[in-house]
Design a protein around this motif. Structure first.
Motif, PDB file in Angstrom:
ATOM      1  N   HIS A 125       0.814  -1.222   0.000  1.00  0.00           N
ATOM      2  CA  HIS A 125       0.000   0.000   0.000  1.00  0.00           C
ATOM      3  C   HIS A 125       0.846   1.270   0.000  1.00  0.00           C
ATOM      4  O   HIS A 125       0.493   2.282   0.597  1.00  0.00           O
ATOM      5  N   TYR A 126       1.990   1.243  -0.704  1.00  0.00           N
ATOM      6  CA  TYR A 126       2.784   2.463  -0.851  1.00  0.00           C
ATOM      7  C   TYR A 126       2.155   3.343  -1.933  1.00  0.00           C
ATOM      8  O   TYR A 126       1.566   2.818  -2.881  1.00  0.00           O
ATOM      9  N   PRO A 127       2.315   4.680  -1.815  1.00  0.00           N
ATOM     10  CA  PRO A 127       1.847   5.553  -2.904  1.00  0.00           C
ATOM     11  C   PRO A 127       2.760   5.360  -4.121  1.00  0.00           C
ATOM     12  O   PRO A 127       3.923   5.744  -4.083  1.00  0.00           O
ATOM     13  N   LEU A 128       2.256   4.765  -5.175  1.00  0.00           N
ATOM     14  CA  LEU A 128       3.100   4.374  -6.309  1.00  0.00           C
ATOM     15  C   LEU A 128       3.801   5.581  -6.938  1.00  0.00           C
ATOM     16  O   LEU A 128       4.937   5.469  -7.396  1.00  0.00           O
ATOM     17  N   GLY A 129       3.123   6.723  -6.946  1.00  0.00           N
ATOM     18  CA  GLY A 129       3.704   7.929  -7.543  1.00  0.00           C
ATOM     19  C   GLY A 129       4.987   8.378  -6.875  1.00  0.00           C
ATOM     20  O   GLY A 129       5.723   9.200  -7.411  1.00  0.00           O
ATOM     21  N   GLN A 130       5.291   7.856  -5.679  1.00  0.00           N
ATOM     22  CA  GLN A 130       6.526   8.236  -4.980  1.00  0.00           C
ATOM     23  C   GLN A 130       7.622   7.179  -5.128  1.00  0.00           C
ATOM     24  O   GLN A 130       8.683   7.287  -4.531  1.00  0.00           O
ATOM     25  N   LEU A 131       7.351   6.121  -5.920  1.00  0.00           N
ATOM     26  CA  LEU A 131       8.336   5.039  -6.058  1.00  0.00           C
ATOM     27  C   LEU A 131       8.962   5.046  -7.450  1.00  0.00           C
ATOM     28  O   LEU A 131       8.385   5.550  -8.402  1.00  0.00           O
ATOM     29  N   SER A 132      10.150   4.433  -7.539  1.00  0.00           N
ATOM     30  CA  SER A 132      10.817   4.280  -8.842  1.00  0.00           C
ATOM     31  C   SER A 132      10.054   3.245  -9.678  1.00  0.00           C
ATOM     32  O   SER A 132       9.243   2.477  -9.142  1.00  0.00           O
ATOM     33  N   TYR A 133      10.368   3.199 -10.945  1.00  0.00           N
ATOM     34  CA  TYR A 133       9.763   2.206 -11.837  1.00  0.00           C
ATOM     35  C   TYR A 133       9.960   0.794 -11.275  1.00  0.00           C
ATOM     36  O   TYR A 133       9.012   0.009 -11.183  1.00  0.00           O
ATOM     37  N   ASP A 134      11.198   0.477 -10.883  1.00  0.00           N
ATOM     38  CA  ASP A 134      11.506  -0.876 -10.399  1.00  0.00           C
ATOM     39  C   ASP A 134      10.739  -1.212  -9.114  1.00  0.00           C
ATOM     40  O   ASP A 134      10.238  -2.324  -8.959  1.00  0.00           O
ATOM     41  N   ASP A 135      10.663  -0.251  -8.202  1.00  0.00           N
ATOM     42  CA  ASP A 135       9.944  -0.504  -6.941  1.00  0.00           C
ATOM     43  C   ASP A 135       8.442  -0.674  -7.177  1.00  0.00           C
ATOM     44  O   ASP A 135       7.787  -1.505  -6.537  1.00  0.00           O
ATOM     45  N   GLN A 136       7.911   0.112  -8.106  1.00  0.00           N
ATOM     46  CA  GLN A 136       6.479  -0.034  -8.432  1.00  0.00           C
ATOM     47  C   GLN A 136       6.215  -1.413  -9.026  1.00  0.00           C
ATOM     48  O   GLN A 136       5.246  -2.081  -8.687  1.00  0.00           O
ATOM     49  N   LYS A 137       7.142  -1.817  -9.920  1.00  0.00           N
ATOM     50  CA  LYS A 137       6.988  -3.112 -10.584  1.00  0.00           C
ATOM     51  C   LYS A 137       7.008  -4.238  -9.546  1.00  0.00           C
ATOM     52  O   LYS A 137       6.193  -5.164  -9.611  1.00  0.00           O
ATOM     53  N   GLU A 138       7.922  -4.107  -8.588  1.00  0.00           N
ATOM     54  CA  GLU A 138       8.039  -5.124  -7.538  1.00  0.00           C
ATOM     55  C   GLU A 138       6.750  -5.209  -6.713  1.00  0.00           C
ATOM     56  O   GLU A 138       6.266  -6.296  -6.404  1.00  0.00           O
ATOM     57  N   GLU A 139       6.205  -4.037  -6.365  1.00  0.00           N
ATOM     58  CA  GLU A 139       4.945  -3.986  -5.610  1.00  0.00           C
ATOM     59  C   GLU A 139       3.809  -4.701  -6.350  1.00  0.00           C
ATOM     60  O   GLU A 139       3.027  -5.447  -5.758  1.00  0.00           O
ATOM     61  N   LEU A 140       3.737  -4.440  -7.654  1.00  0.00           N
ATOM     62  CA  LEU A 140       2.666  -5.037  -8.449  1.00  0.00           C
ATOM     63  C   LEU A 140       2.888  -6.541  -8.597  1.00  0.00           C
ATOM     64  O   LEU A 140       1.965  -7.340  -8.400  1.00  0.00           O
ATOM     65  N   GLU A 141       4.127  -6.920  -8.904  1.00  0.00           N
ATOM     66  CA  GLU A 141       4.417  -8.349  -9.107  1.00  0.00           C
ATOM     67  C   GLU A 141       4.165  -9.159  -7.844  1.00  0.00           C
ATOM     68  O   GLU A 141       3.587 -10.248  -7.892  1.00  0.00           O
ATOM     69  N   LEU A 142       4.590  -8.589  -6.707  1.00  0.00           N
ATOM     70  CA  LEU A 142       4.414  -9.283  -5.434  1.00  0.00           C
ATOM     71  C   LEU A 142       2.931  -9.521  -5.142  1.00  0.00           C
ATOM     72  O   LEU A 142       2.521 -10.633  -4.762  1.00  0.00           O
ATOM     73  N   SER A 143       2.117  -8.493  -5.345  1.00  0.00           N
ATOM     74  CA  SER A 143       0.691  -8.649  -5.025  1.00  0.00           C
ATOM     75  C   SER A 143      -0.012  -9.564  -6.034  1.00  0.00           C
ATOM     76  O   SER A 143      -0.901 -10.328  -5.653  1.00  0.00           O
ATOM     77  N   ILE A 144       0.414  -9.506  -7.302  1.00  0.00           N
ATOM     78  CA  ILE A 144      -0.170 -10.413  -8.299  1.00  0.00           C
ATOM     79  C   ILE A 144       0.152 -11.855  -7.921  1.00  0.00           C
ATOM     80  O   ILE A 144      -0.723 -12.731  -7.941  1.00  0.00           O
ATOM     81  N   GLN A 145       1.416 -12.071  -7.537  1.00  0.00           N
ATOM     82  CA  GLN A 145       1.842 -13.420  -7.147  1.00  0.00           C
ATOM     83  C   GLN A 145       1.024 -13.928  -5.946  1.00  0.00           C
ATOM     84  O   GLN A 145       0.526 -15.047  -5.946  1.00  0.00           O
ATOM     85  N   LYS A 146       0.862 -13.072  -4.925  1.00  0.00           N
ATOM     86  CA  LYS A 146       0.098 -13.468  -3.724  1.00  0.00           C
ATOM     87  C   LYS A 146      -1.341 -13.816  -4.091  1.00  0.00           C
ATOM     88  O   LYS A 146      -1.888 -14.818  -3.624  1.00  0.00           O
ATOM     89  N   LEU A 147      -1.967 -12.969  -4.909  1.00  0.00           N
ATOM     90  CA  LEU A 147      -3.368 -13.225  -5.272  1.00  0.00           C
ATOM     91  C   LEU A 147      -3.488 -14.500  -6.106  1.00  0.00           C
ATOM     92  O   LEU A 147      -4.421 -15.278  -5.927  1.00  0.00           O
TER      93      LEU A 147
END
Ligand SMILES: [Zn+2]
Length: 308
Positions: A213-235
Motif C-alpha cells: 500500500h505504498y503511494p506508487l507515484g513516490q516510487l521508482s519504476y523498479d519498486d512499483q513493478k516489484e509492488e505489483l508483481e508481489l501482489s499479483i503473485q500473492k493473489l
C-alpha cells in the motif's frame, strides 16, 4: 467566480453526456462497520447506512460492474468498489450485496491477508486516541498538543516511510507515551479462506491494490513493478484467476505507473479523485472514483447529485 465555475461544469457535463453517454459513478468504500475511530470516520460506512445506500442505488441507478459494457445506459450508472481488503467487506458488506444482488470489486492489499495486523493508518488513529492532550513524538523531548492537523501531517509523513520504518516509528511513539497497541478484530484484513470465497463468489471480483500500500507515484519504476508483481503473485497463490484492474493506493501515480499498467496489460486503473466516469474513462483505462461517506436518507442524493 463560483457561479461561473458551476456553469462551466454543467456545460462540460452536458457536452460529455452528448458525446460519450451517461455518467457512471464509481464509488469507493473502505470499511463497512459500526466500530469506528473518529479521526478516520470518512473511511467507514455504518452497516445501516450501507444498506440504505444499496436501496437508493437499486431504485435510482443502473447497477454495473467494472467489466460490464457501459454504453447505451438507460440511467446513470453506479459501480461499487471496496479498497484495502478489510474482513468486514466479506462479513458485513457481502450479505447486503447478496440481498440486493449488487456486484462489487474488492481491491485487496495483500500484506495483511490472514494476519491479525491492522493497517498502519488504523494503528496511528488508535494510538492517537489513547494519547493524552499533550504527548511526545518519536525523537523529540518536547511535548506537542493534540490537534487534527498534526494527526494529518503525521499520517502524510508516515505514508512516505517503508513498512519497517513505519512500524519502528509507531513502536517508539507507543513506548514514549505508554500506549499499549493491540490489533482489533474489527480492523483486520480478510483471511485466505475469505479471499478464496470472494474469488469464487458470482457477484464479486478481486482487484489489485498492491502489497504494501505504498503511494506508487513516490516510487521508482523498479519498486512499483516489484509492488505489483508481489501482489499479483500473492493473489494468484490464493487462486485469483483474472487480475485486470488496479486501484491506486492513496490515488497516487506517475507516468511510470501508467507505463507499467500498459506492460501488465491491465484493463484500467482506478483513481481516488472524486469525479464521475463514463465510457470514455474505460477507453482511456483511467477510471475516476468518488469516496462514499456514511450517509443515509436525503443526504445520499444530495451528495451524489453533484456527480450525476
Ligand atoms: Zn487503500
Amino acid at each position: 467566480m463560483r457561479f461561473l465555475k458551476s456553469v462551466y461544469y454543467k456545460v462540460l457535463k452536458f457536452k460529455n453526456r452528448l458525446l460519450v453517454g451517461r455518467p457512471v459513478l464509481v464509488l469507493m468504500y473502505h470499511r463497512i462497520n459500526d466500530v469506528v475511530d473518529l479521526p478516520a470516520a470518512h473511511l467507514t460506512v455504518s452497516v445501516a447506512d450501507f444498506e440504505k445506500q444499496l436501496q437508493y442505488f437499486t431504485t435510482n441507478y443502473q447497477i454495473l460492474g467494472l467489466r460490464d459494457n457501459w454504453t447505451n445506459l438507460k440511467k446513470t450508472g453506479v459501480v461499487l468498489t471496496f479498497d484495502d481488503g478489510y474482513a468486514d467487506n466479506y462479513t458485513k458488506a457481502l450479505p447486503l450485496l447478496e440481498k440486493y444482488n449488487i456486484p462489487a470489486t474488492f481491491f485487496i492489499a495483500t500484506e495483511n491477508i490472514d494476519t491479525e495486523e491492522g493497517f498502519w493508518w488504523d494503528r496511528l488513529n488508535q494510538d492517537y486516541i489513547q494519547c493524552d492532550d499533550t504527548f511526545f513524538l518519536p525523537g523529540s523531548i518536547d511535548k506537542v498538543s493534540k490537534n487534527n492537523n498534526l494527526l494529518r501531517s503525521l499520517s502524510i509523513e508516515l505514508t512516505k516511510l517503508k513498512q519497517d520504518e513505519k512500524r519502528e516509528w509507531l513502536e517508539e511513539w507507543e513506548k514514549k507515551n505508554g500506549i499499549s497497541y493491540l490489533p482489533r478484530p474489527e480492523y483486520r484484513s480478510m483471511t485466505v479462506a475469505e479471499v478464496t470465497a470472494v474469488e469464487e463468489h458470482p457477484l464479486l471480483t478481486v482487484g489489485l491494490h498492491t502489497h504494501n500500500h505504498y503511494p506508487l507515484g513516490q516510487l521508482s519504476y523498479d519498486d512499483q513493478k516489484e509492488e505489483l508483481e508481489l501482489s499479483i503473485q500473492k493473489l494468484k497463490e490464493l487462486g485469483v484467476k483474472k487480475i485486470d484492474y488496479l486501484a491506486l493506493p492513496h490515488g497516487s501515480y506517475n507516468t511510470e505507473t501508467i507505463r507499467l499498467c500498459e506492460e501488465f496489460n491491465f484493463s484500467g486503473v482506478l483513481l481516488a479523485n472524486n469525479y464521475y466516469s463514463n465510457i470514455g474513462n474505460k477507453h482511456k483505462k483511467k477510471i475516476n472514483r468518488i469516496l462514499m461517506p456514511s450517509l443515509s436518507g436525503k443526504k445520499i442524493s444530495e451528495y451524489l447529485k453533484k456527480y450525476d
